[in-house]
Write a protein that holds these residues in place. Structure first.
Motif, PDB file in Angstrom:
ATOM      1  N   ARG A   1       0.755  -1.258   0.319  1.00 20.94           N
ATOM      2  CA  ARG A   1       0.014   0.038  -0.069  1.00 20.94           C
ATOM      3  C   ARG A   1       0.855   1.317   0.126  1.00 20.94           C
ATOM      4  N   GLU A   2       2.162   1.250   0.417  1.00 23.13           N
ATOM      5  CA  GLU A   2       2.922   2.394   0.736  1.00 23.13           C
ATOM      6  C   GLU A   2       3.732   2.405  -0.560  1.00 23.13           C
ATOM      7  N   GLN A   3       3.843   1.312  -1.503  1.00 18.89           N
ATOM      8  CA  GLN A   3       4.593   1.578  -2.553  1.00 18.89           C
ATOM      9  C   GLN A   3       3.795   1.607  -3.944  1.00 18.89           C
ATOM     10  N   LEU A   4       2.689   1.167  -3.922  1.00 20.15           N
ATOM     11  CA  LEU A   4       1.679   1.200  -4.967  1.00 20.15           C
ATOM     12  C   LEU A   4       1.490   2.582  -5.338  1.00 20.15           C
ATOM     13  N   VAL A   5       1.877   2.742  -6.944  1.00 24.09           N
ATOM     14  CA  VAL A   5       1.346   4.143  -7.416  1.00 24.09           C
ATOM     15  C   VAL A   5       0.448   3.957  -8.424  1.00 24.09           C
ATOM     16  N   VAL A   6      -0.892   4.561  -8.381  1.00 22.15           N
ATOM     17  CA  VAL A   6      -2.004   4.423  -9.029  1.00 22.15           C
ATOM     18  C   VAL A   6      -2.062   5.555  -9.974  1.00 22.15           C
ATOM     19  N   PRO A   7      -2.326   5.515 -11.224  1.00 27.32           N
ATOM     20  CA  PRO A   7      -2.390   6.568 -12.148  1.00 27.32           C
ATOM     21  C   PRO A   7      -3.891   7.195 -11.646  1.00 27.32           C
ATOM     22  N   ASP A   8      -3.885   8.759 -11.811  1.00 31.96           N
ATOM     23  CA  ASP A   8      -4.716   9.647 -11.234  1.00 31.96           C
ATOM     24  C   ASP A   8      -5.628   9.907 -12.451  1.00 31.96           C
ATOM     25  N   ILE A   9      -6.974   9.214 -12.690  1.00 31.63           N
ATOM     26  CA  ILE A   9      -7.800   9.215 -13.898  1.00 31.63           C
ATOM     27  C   ILE A   9      -8.196  10.674 -14.209  1.00 31.63           C
ATOM     28  N   ASP A  10      -8.603  11.200 -12.850  1.00 30.38           N
ATOM     29  CA  ASP A  10      -9.245  12.723 -13.088  1.00 30.38           C
ATOM     30  C   ASP A  10      -8.037  13.741 -13.796  1.00 30.38           C
ATOM     31  N   ALA A  11      -6.954  13.274 -13.486  1.00 30.91           N
ATOM     32  CA  ALA A  11      -5.819  14.240 -14.235  1.00 30.91           C
ATOM     33  C   ALA A  11      -5.553  14.073 -15.428  1.00 30.91           C
ATOM     34  N   LEU A  12      -5.988  13.061 -16.111  1.00 30.17           N
ATOM     35  CA  LEU A  12      -5.796  12.475 -17.634  1.00 30.17           C
ATOM     36  C   LEU A  12      -6.394  13.420 -18.482  1.00 30.17           C
ATOM     37  N   ASP A  13      -5.623  13.809 -19.825  1.00 38.12           N
ATOM     38  CA  ASP A  13      -6.283  14.704 -20.683  1.00 38.12           C
ATOM     39  C   ASP A  13      -6.956  13.719 -21.709  1.00 38.12           C
ATOM     40  N   TRP A  14      -8.097  13.826 -21.690  1.00 34.14           N
ATOM     41  CA  TRP A  14      -8.877  12.902 -22.867  1.00 34.14           C
ATOM     42  C   TRP A  14      -9.407  13.531 -24.075  1.00 34.14           C
ATOM     43  N   THR A  15      -8.674  14.842 -24.223  1.00 32.75           N
ATOM     44  CA  THR A  15      -9.195  15.576 -25.486  1.00 32.75           C
ATOM     45  C   THR A  15      -9.064  14.823 -26.541  1.00 32.75           C
ATOM     46  N   GLY A  16      -7.667  14.090 -26.767  1.00 31.98           N
ATOM     47  CA  GLY A  16      -7.588  13.371 -27.873  1.00 31.98           C
ATOM     48  C   GLY A  16      -8.380  12.266 -28.223  1.00 31.98           C
ATOM     49  N   VAL A  17      -8.628  11.631 -27.137  1.00 36.20           N
ATOM     50  CA  VAL A  17      -9.241  10.413 -27.455  1.00 36.20           C
ATOM     51  C   VAL A  17     -10.843  11.012 -27.685  1.00 36.20           C
TER      52      VAL A  17
END
Length: 319
Positions: free
Chosen positions: A75-91
């Motif tokens: 739990r202290e070592q896992l990094v999970v991407p921040d989905i809200d910080a992603l730029d979906w403009t290109g998609v």
């Protein structure tokens, strides 16, 4: 019948007029998450990748650079991407260009739970942990599944997905990477949660797994996959079609290793492989023809394969 409808009918086993040559009239789009960088560097989970430009795929996880060194403290070592910080403009822009009357939109989500676990822990560490610490592994997979579910929900909210290519390579050429009972205890429950998310949104699940996975194929069908790819012939594809062809569809199967990529193979042999696989897999719909792995092949062989799929794949349902 238009190609979009025929492809959908093939997936749903609903009287297609021909065997599709690959996913005809399907557009695949990826999320903004970096699961595997194109060059040397880190992915969005903090895994470091090296680059070998001549190798298939180019990048590979760097030995010893996995981010979780101690499973007890994941739990202290896992990094999970921040989905809200992603730029979906290109998609959004890419899908806005798609004529949805003519094309299906398939999302692409790679590095499923097993693949991500060995990227986080290293292959040896992960395989040992699945046997020695399955409870901790299921907790870790649960956290990764939470991320996958949130990603798929956001992906669908942004563009409205028809299908999802969901990838997780569970097998070697001879067996699963782990005993099937271990897979069922650790991988299946959290993958089921991901499946349930997609099924709840009417997204067709196109499950990708390389390797021989016959031991858990019944599980995949029971869980709700609509289609299995790439159907590598290390599996008994004829048996899988006979036993499960009324509940799941198949994409791929044309032997890449021992036909398309075999030194000295002839176009006539490729055509024979195409006919054999269509005869084996095409009955009642539920089959989309294509190679059992996506690597470069001689263009003459690709031309022979495509021509035979287009020709024989239209003959097979006539009369």
């Amino acid at each position: 019948m238009k190609a979009r409808e025929n492809t959908l009918r093939a997936i749903l086993r609903d009287a297609p007029e021909w065997v599709p040559n690959g996913l005809e009239n399907v557009v695949m789009v990826s999320s903004p998450v970096v699961e595997r960088p194109r060059g040397e560097g880190g992915d969005d989970f903090g895994v470091h990748w090296s680059l070998e430009e001549e190798a298939e795929g180019g990048t590979y996880p760097t030995l010893g650079r996995h981010p979780i060194a101690d499973l007890e403290n994941w739990r202290e070592q896992l990094v999970v991407p921040d989905i809200d910080a992603l730029d979906w403009t290109g998609v959004r822009a890419a899908v806005a260009e798609v004529d949805r009357e003519e094309f299906l939109v398939r999302g692409f989500v790679e590095m499923g739970l097993f693949e991500r676990s060995y990227l986080l822990l290293g292959m040896e560490g992960a395989l040992i942990a699945y046997i020695e610490k399955p409870e901790l592994m299921e907790e870790l997979l649960g956290a990764v599944a939470d991320y996958k579910i949130a990603l798929i929900e956001r992906f669908d909210d942004e563009v409205g997905l028809d299908m999802m290519w969901y990838g997780d390579d569970w097998g070697t050429q001879t067996s699963l990477f782990m005993p099937p009972e271990t897979w069922r205890k650790t991988i299946r429950p959290q993958t089921q949660r991901i499946y349930d998310c997609m099924k709840g949104r009417d997204i067709l699940i196109d499950q990708h797994s390389c390797g021989r996975i016959e031991e858990v194929f019944d599980d995949i069908v029971e869980m709700g996959a609509a289609m299995f790819n790439p159907c590598q012939p290390c599996n008994d594809l004829a048996r899988l079609k006979r036993e499960y062809g009324d509940r799941i569809s198949f994409c791929g199967g044309i032997d890449s290793q021992f036909v398309l990529a075999r030194p000295g193979v002839t176009p006539a042999e490729v055509r024979g492989e195409v006919r054999r696989r269509i005869d084996e897999m095409g009955t009642g719909g539920g089959y989309i023809a294509g190679p059992s792995h996506g690597v470069p092949y001689d263009q003459v062989l690709i031309d022979a394969m495509n021509d035979e799929i287009d020709r024989y794949g239209r003959e097979v349902y006539r009369g």
